[in-house]
Design a protein around this motif. Structure first.
Motif, PDB file in Angstrom:
ATOM      1  N   LEU A 101       0.843  -1.191   0.000  1.00  0.00           N
ATOM      2  CA  LEU A 101       0.000   0.000   0.000  1.00  0.00           C
ATOM      3  C   LEU A 101       0.881   1.245   0.000  1.00  0.00           C
ATOM      4  O   LEU A 101       1.784   1.379   0.819  1.00  0.00           O
ATOM      5  CB  LEU A 101      -0.908  -0.005   1.229  1.00  0.00           C
ATOM      6  N   ASN A 102       0.589   2.161  -0.932  1.00  0.00           N
ATOM      7  CA  ASN A 102       1.448   3.333  -1.106  1.00  0.00           C
ATOM      8  C   ASN A 102       0.594   4.513  -1.565  1.00  0.00           C
ATOM      9  O   ASN A 102      -0.593   4.374  -1.858  1.00  0.00           O
ATOM     10  CB  ASN A 102       2.553   3.021  -2.129  1.00  0.00           C
ATOM     11  N   VAL A 103       1.204   5.673  -1.650  1.00  0.00           N
ATOM     12  CA  VAL A 103       0.495   6.882  -2.065  1.00  0.00           C
ATOM     13  C   VAL A 103       0.398   6.987  -3.576  1.00  0.00           C
ATOM     14  O   VAL A 103      -0.140   7.964  -4.100  1.00  0.00           O
ATOM     15  CB  VAL A 103       1.179   8.139  -1.501  1.00  0.00           C
ATOM     16  N   GLY A 104       0.920   6.049  -4.307  1.00  0.00           N
ATOM     17  CA  GLY A 104       0.853   6.006  -5.757  1.00  0.00           C
ATOM     18  C   GLY A 104       1.477   4.715  -6.238  1.00  0.00           C
ATOM     19  O   GLY A 104       2.158   4.013  -5.480  1.00  0.00           O
ATOM     20  N   LYS A 127       7.485   7.001  -5.820  1.00  0.00           N
ATOM     21  CA  LYS A 127       6.644   7.585  -4.774  1.00  0.00           C
ATOM     22  C   LYS A 127       6.743   6.779  -3.482  1.00  0.00           C
ATOM     23  O   LYS A 127       7.055   5.591  -3.486  1.00  0.00           O
ATOM     24  CB  LYS A 127       5.186   7.632  -5.238  1.00  0.00           C
ATOM     25  N   GLU A 162      -2.835   1.403  -4.370  1.00  0.00           N
ATOM     26  CA  GLU A 162      -3.369   2.565  -3.662  1.00  0.00           C
ATOM     27  C   GLU A 162      -4.600   2.155  -2.851  1.00  0.00           C
ATOM     28  O   GLU A 162      -5.077   1.021  -2.944  1.00  0.00           O
ATOM     29  CB  GLU A 162      -3.701   3.665  -4.662  1.00  0.00           C
ATOM     30  N   ASP A 165      -7.519   0.431  -4.434  1.00  0.00           N
ATOM     31  CA  ASP A 165      -7.259  -0.924  -4.922  1.00  0.00           C
ATOM     32  C   ASP A 165      -7.678  -1.991  -3.911  1.00  0.00           C
ATOM     33  O   ASP A 165      -7.894  -3.146  -4.285  1.00  0.00           O
ATOM     34  CB  ASP A 165      -5.767  -1.102  -5.234  1.00  0.00           C
TER      35      ASP A 165
END
Length: 364
Positions: free
Chosen positions: A183-186, A191, A218, A221
């Motif tokens: 899980l990430n900001v993009g 990023k 993200e 998702d």
């Protein structure tokens, strides 16, 4: 004939205690024949309920305890007052002694985690535990971890979470090689926090056979079901979980208000009520139930505090599947394999670093 799976239940945990735990175990027994139960709690409250379920009583033992961990107890307070003597501790301790295969409680999450860590200890190579939860998605179900056990994570811990989450998906979701996303900001590789980017590079380098690394995902998702396992640290994961639960309640309230707005919408509800009931079942966290404490040297399930009998049965069945299909052995084997791969990656990186070190020119 298979040896029965033994499940130890803290009968006093949760908002209603035995009133949900006992019927929940009886409901699970209708679907799980090779199972036995050990109940821990107040005999005076449990025995009257057990009389309504003779089939359950026939495969159960009751262990009286005078001490119950309260929902508002701090973990340190619960350890001081409930260690060795509470229904929660004694349920966990049966797993340590090999008398039960799974411990389950709907009680205080922080106290349950603290007691489980002290009593069971961690698996070799794992420093910190994680809570993994089942998440309803447009594709079916996914696993999200960590949803609140540990705040912060370095790259190696995130890789450990990926390995443990994939093992859980293999057993609970019956997926041979689960897809895993961070899980990430993009989704772009540039990023995010450095630890998350480092974990992504490491997962690509390791090429672990137990999972397929998808890359970054993200927040939206998660609900789409883009991957089978979503990995993040506990702070972000818990916020994502509570946001999703709150959004589900908000949408449900909107629907109820609209259905009561006019006679026409009420009539429409009568025709569509089965669809609305199905939606409620999918989104209700009390039914999509069972947070798994991964990383411990034993299986511990945290049931939702407000779970009803059906939700409790769902959590029991998840614990049963993990014990029957040897989740801990799967995790141990995957971790051992990853350690060798990580050592190889580190050695390769060290060699590459040495080759790029400039050498001093020598004169004649």
């Amino acid at each position: 004939m298979l040896k029965p799976v033994r499940i130890a239940l803290d009968a006093m945990g949760g908002d209603v205690g035995p009133q949900a735990i006992i019927p929940g175990a009886a409901h699970a027994l209708q679907r799980l024949r090779d199972v036995e139960f050990l109940f821990f709690g107040d005999r005076a409250q449990i025995e009257p309920l057990m009389r309504d379920y003779p089939a359950l009583a026939a495969v159960s033992s009751l262990h009286h305890t005078d001490v119950t961990v309260r929902m508002d107890d701090r973990p340190s307070q619960a350890l001081r007052s409930g260690r060795k003597v509470s229904s929660m501790w004694q349920a966990i301790e049966t797993v340590k002694r090999g008398e039960a295969d799974v411990a389950l409680s709907a009680g205080n999450t922080g106290a349950l985690m603290a007691m489980a860590k002290v009593c069971l200890r961690m698996l070799p190579g794992i420093d910190r535990p994680a809570i993994a939860g089942i998440w309803p998605t447009l594709r079916g179900r996914s696993i999200v971890l960590d949803i609140g056990a540990t705040i912060g994570a370095d790259a190696n811990h995130l890789v450990d979470l990926a390995i443990m989450g994939a093992a859980m998906a293999h057993i609970v979701l019956k997926i041979d090689q689960p897809t895993v996303g961070l899980l990430n900001v993009g989704v772009e590789e540039i990023k995010g926090l450095e630890d998350v980017k480092s974990a992504s590079r490491l997962l690509r380098q390791l090429m672990l056979p137990s999972l397929t690394y998808h890359g970054f995902v993200e927040g939206d998702d998660i609900g789409r079901g883009t991957v089978d396992v979503v990995v993040t640290e506990g702070f972000t994961g818990n916020i994502a979980l509570k946001t999703a639960e709150g959004t589900a309640k908000q949408v449900g309230q909107y629907i109820r208000e609209e259905m009561r707005r006019s006679l026409l919408t009420r009539i429409g509800y009568l025709f569509a009520r089965h669809a609305f009931d199905a939606l409620k079942q999918k989104l209700d966290p009390r039914r999509v139930n069972g947070g798994v404490f991964l990383g411990l040297d034993g299986i511990v399930i945290k049931s939702h505090g407000s779970s009803d009998a059906i939700g409790t049965a769902n959590a029991i069945e998840m614990g049963y599947a993990m014990a029957r299909h040897a989740l801990l052995n799967t995790i141990r084997e995957s971790l051992e394999l990853s350690q060798g791969a990580r050592a190889a990656v580190a050695a390769s990186q060290e060699t590459a670093d040495m080759e790029t070190v400039p050498t001093k020119a020598t004169g004649t």
